[in-house]
Design an enzyme around this catalytic site. Structure first.
Site, PDB file in Angstrom:
ATOM      1  N   CYS A 157      -8.882   4.827  13.490  1.00 52.97           N
ATOM      2  CA  CYS A 157     -10.339   4.440  13.963  1.00 52.97           C
ATOM      3  C   CYS A 157     -10.412   3.195  13.327  1.00 52.97           C
ATOM      4  O   CYS A 157     -10.517   3.120  12.097  1.00 52.97           O
ATOM      5  CB  CYS A 157     -10.995   5.803  14.163  1.00 52.97           C
ATOM      6  SG  CYS A 157     -12.759   5.584  13.995  1.00 52.97           S
TER       7      CYS A 157
ATOM      8  N   CYS B  44     -21.804   1.367   8.245  1.00 51.01           N
ATOM      9  CA  CYS B  44     -20.739   2.412   8.310  1.00 51.01           C
ATOM     10  C   CYS B  44     -20.495   3.898   8.926  1.00 51.01           C
ATOM     11  O   CYS B  44     -20.313   4.654   9.270  1.00 51.01           O
ATOM     12  CB  CYS B  44     -20.198   1.968   7.556  1.00 51.01           C
ATOM     13  SG  CYS B  44     -19.983   2.453   5.895  1.00 51.01           S
TER      14      CYS B  44
ATOM     15  N   ASP C 218       0.978  -1.647   0.104  1.00 51.03           N
ATOM     16  CA  ASP C 218       0.030   0.147   0.242  1.00 51.03           C
ATOM     17  C   ASP C 218       1.118   1.203  -0.258  1.00 51.03           C
ATOM     18  O   ASP C 218       0.036   2.317  -0.091  1.00 51.03           O
ATOM     19  CB  ASP C 218      -1.354   0.154   1.618  1.00 51.03           C
ATOM     20  CG  ASP C 218      -0.625   0.416   2.749  1.00 51.03           C
ATOM     21  OD1 ASP C 218       0.099   0.342   2.382  1.00 51.03           O
ATOM     22  OD2 ASP C 218      -1.371   0.740   3.432  1.00 51.03           O
TER      23      ASP C 218
ATOM     24  N   CYS D  12     -19.619   6.469  11.948  1.00 51.09           N
ATOM     25  CA  CYS D  12     -18.691   7.407  12.183  1.00 51.09           C
ATOM     26  C   CYS D  12     -19.025   8.587  13.474  1.00 51.09           C
ATOM     27  O   CYS D  12     -19.787   9.149  13.166  1.00 51.09           O
ATOM     28  CB  CYS D  12     -18.751   7.943  10.749  1.00 51.09           C
ATOM     29  SG  CYS D  12     -16.847   9.086  11.183  1.00 51.09           S
TER      30      CYS D  12
ATOM     31  N   CYS E  39     -11.865  12.472  10.207  1.00 51.81           N
ATOM     32  CA  CYS E  39     -11.488  10.957   9.989  1.00 51.81           C
ATOM     33  C   CYS E  39     -10.422  10.892  10.866  1.00 51.81           C
ATOM     34  O   CYS E  39      -9.316  11.304  10.977  1.00 51.81           O
ATOM     35  CB  CYS E  39     -11.510  10.701   8.084  1.00 51.81           C
ATOM     36  SG  CYS E  39     -10.896   8.373   9.210  1.00 51.81           S
TER      37      CYS E  39
ATOM     38  N   CYS F 144     -19.329  -2.499  10.199  1.00 49.02           N
ATOM     39  CA  CYS F 144     -19.749  -3.730   8.867  1.00 49.02           C
ATOM     40  C   CYS F 144     -20.116  -5.405   8.663  1.00 49.02           C
ATOM     41  O   CYS F 144     -19.392  -6.016   9.406  1.00 49.02           O
ATOM     42  CB  CYS F 144     -18.542  -3.495   7.324  1.00 49.02           C
ATOM     43  SG  CYS F 144     -19.217  -3.830   5.578  1.00 49.02           S
TER      44      CYS F 144
HETATM   45  S1  SF4 Z   1     -22.019  -3.189   3.789  1.00 51.03           S
HETATM   46 FE1  SF4 Z   1     -20.468  -2.070   5.165  1.00 51.03          FE
HETATM   47  S2  SF4 Z   1     -20.058  -0.792   3.773  1.00 51.03           S
HETATM   48 FE2  SF4 Z   1     -21.508  -1.627   2.683  1.00 51.03          FE
HETATM   49  S3  SF4 Z   1     -22.506   0.528   3.867  1.00 51.03           S
HETATM   50 FE3  SF4 Z   1     -22.829  -1.314   5.108  1.00 51.03          FE
HETATM   51  S4  SF4 Z   1     -21.439  -1.429   6.708  1.00 51.03           S
HETATM   52 FE4  SF4 Z   1     -20.526   0.376   5.143  1.00 51.03          FE
HETATM   53  S1  SF4 Z   2     -11.802   5.497  10.088  1.00 49.45           S
HETATM   54 FE1  SF4 Z   2     -12.515   7.696   9.753  1.00 49.45          FE
HETATM   55  S2  SF4 Z   2     -14.414   7.479   8.509  1.00 49.45           S
HETATM   56 FE2  SF4 Z   2     -14.092   5.668   9.532  1.00 49.45          FE
HETATM   57  S3  SF4 Z   2     -15.593   5.602  11.487  1.00 49.45           S
HETATM   58 FE3  SF4 Z   2     -13.277   6.074  12.420  1.00 49.45          FE
HETATM   59  S4  SF4 Z   2     -12.978   8.775  11.833  1.00 49.45           S
HETATM   60 FE4  SF4 Z   2     -14.870   7.695  10.576  1.00 49.45          FE
END
Ligand code: SF4
Ligand code: SF4
Length: 343
Positions: A235, A188, A128, A192, A208, A242
């Site tokens: 985070c 998701c 990455d 957040c 974020c 998900c």
């Molecule tokens: S399936 Fe996962 S990525 Fe898609 S909207 Fe739901 S939580 Fe978000």
């Molecule tokens: S990683 Fe970033 S976008 Fe994902 S929940 Fe945490 S603050 Fe929100």
């Protein structure tokens, strides 16, 4: 030949191996728009590498195929939330740096792939840090799909895996692409804590917590500090929310490289770290990235959000720290604790 490559990848410990062409990724235009809108915040390196992210030929002239690999870092034992006085660290960071762990098997697989061609065949591997638009390529290879949180999800691994790639001049038949499978879910987005996902597939990196606690070098905006809670490095909330995680698979390659001591570290112990202590504790882990000043800044924010009066003496000492960044965040934390515990 694809089957032989997949077999070798499995032997080396990779969980998924899929293949796509070396054509430019479809979201090249999206990246250009995202950068123009300034969503990258202080991540200027994204801008610098933009042309290479958009076209694999700029990385390896004559490239024909890209092998996309997924490596699980799931640990079932890490479901526990930190308790009072402890910080939260993103799960990927609770390991020896994955760039180091994946380098040797990637190199070996890269040699194997090159050996399948003639004397002109060339291959390059990436974890990455490479300039590829890798999520996009991985979706085109059928490895997974980009979810509404903008990360890649695999139907075999859920959300907990590292991506890496090998670009090669070898022509290989491409695998079938994957399609988005979020459906009507929006867990998701609701999960957040900072509203950094204002709409599906739109990440405002400047809000974020991963960006604020890792990439941002200066002061964390005061209005966002209370939303960070006890998170001191990255985070996981959108990933953890998900539902595809029910397919998560326990890590194999990464398992021996777990750092369980980093899963819920004591905030007050971290605040006491001097420079040599910081280097010793985080040697070989991704957490070195913030340097001591960045991590202790985050620790102050977490204490300001969660601690009681017992944290005040350590924070009073931190106000004297030679790093103004730490001193300022310690002063903020003291004011927050006093506010919360008054009366
Ligand atoms: S399936 Fe996962 S990525 Fe898609 S909207 Fe739901 S939580 Fe978000
Ligand atoms: S990683 Fe970033 S976008 Fe994902 S929940 Fe945490 S603050 Fe929100």
């Amino acid at each position: 030949m694809n089957d032989a490559i997949r077999q070798r990848a499995r032997e080396l410990g990779f969980d998924i191996c899929r293949i796509t062409s070396a054509a430019p990724p479809a979201s090249a235009q999206h990246l250009t728009d995202w950068l123009s809108a300034g969503h990258q915040g202080e991540m200027a390196w994204l801008q610098r590498n933009a042309h290479k992210r958009i076209d694999p030929q700029q990385i390896l002239p004559g490239a024909r195929s890209i092998i996309c690999l997924a490596t699980s870092y799931h640990a079932a034992e890490w479901q526990a939330e930190p308790t009072s006085g402890q910080g939260a660290v993103a799960r990927y960071a609770r390991h020896t740096d994955y760039h180091d762990v994946l380098a040797a098997p990637l190199k070996e697989l890269s040699h194997f792939i090159t050996a399948q061609g003639d004397s002109n065949t060339r291959s390059l591997w990436y974890v990455d840090t490479g300039p590829l638009l890798e999520r996009d390529l991985a979706q085109r290879a059928g490895l997974g799909f980009v979810g509404k949180h903008t990360n890649l999800i695999s139907r075999q691994l859920g959300n907990w895996f590292f991506l890496s790639e090998i670009i090669t001049t070898l022509e290989l038949p491409p695998d079938k692409p994957e399609v988005n499978r979020c459906g009507t879910c929006s867990r998701c987005l609701s999960a957040c804590p900072t509203n950094a996902l204002p709409a599906p597939f739109q990440l405002d990196a400047r809000r974020c917590i991963s960006y604020l606690t890792i990439e941002l070098k200066g002061a964390i905006p005061v209005e966002l500090r209370p939303l960070i809670g006890n998170r001191i490095y990255g985070c996981d909330d959108c990933l953890a929310a998900c539902p595809w995680n029910r397919f998560a698979k326990e890590a194999s390659l990464l398992h021996p490289h777990r750092r369980n001591d980093l899963s819920t570290p004591e905030l007050l112990s971290l605040l006491k770290l001097d420079a040599p202590g910081f280097k010793q504790l985080f040697a070989g882990t991704p957490m070195l990235r913030t340097k001591r000043r960045g991590l202790l800044r985050n620790v102050c924010v977490a204490l300001g959000n969660t601690a009681g009066k017992e944290a005040l003496p350590a924070l009073e000492s931190a106000i004297q720290d030679s790093e103004p960044l730490i001193a300022e965040h310690a002063a903020w934390a003291i004011a927050e604790i006093n506010k919360r515990t008054a009366g």
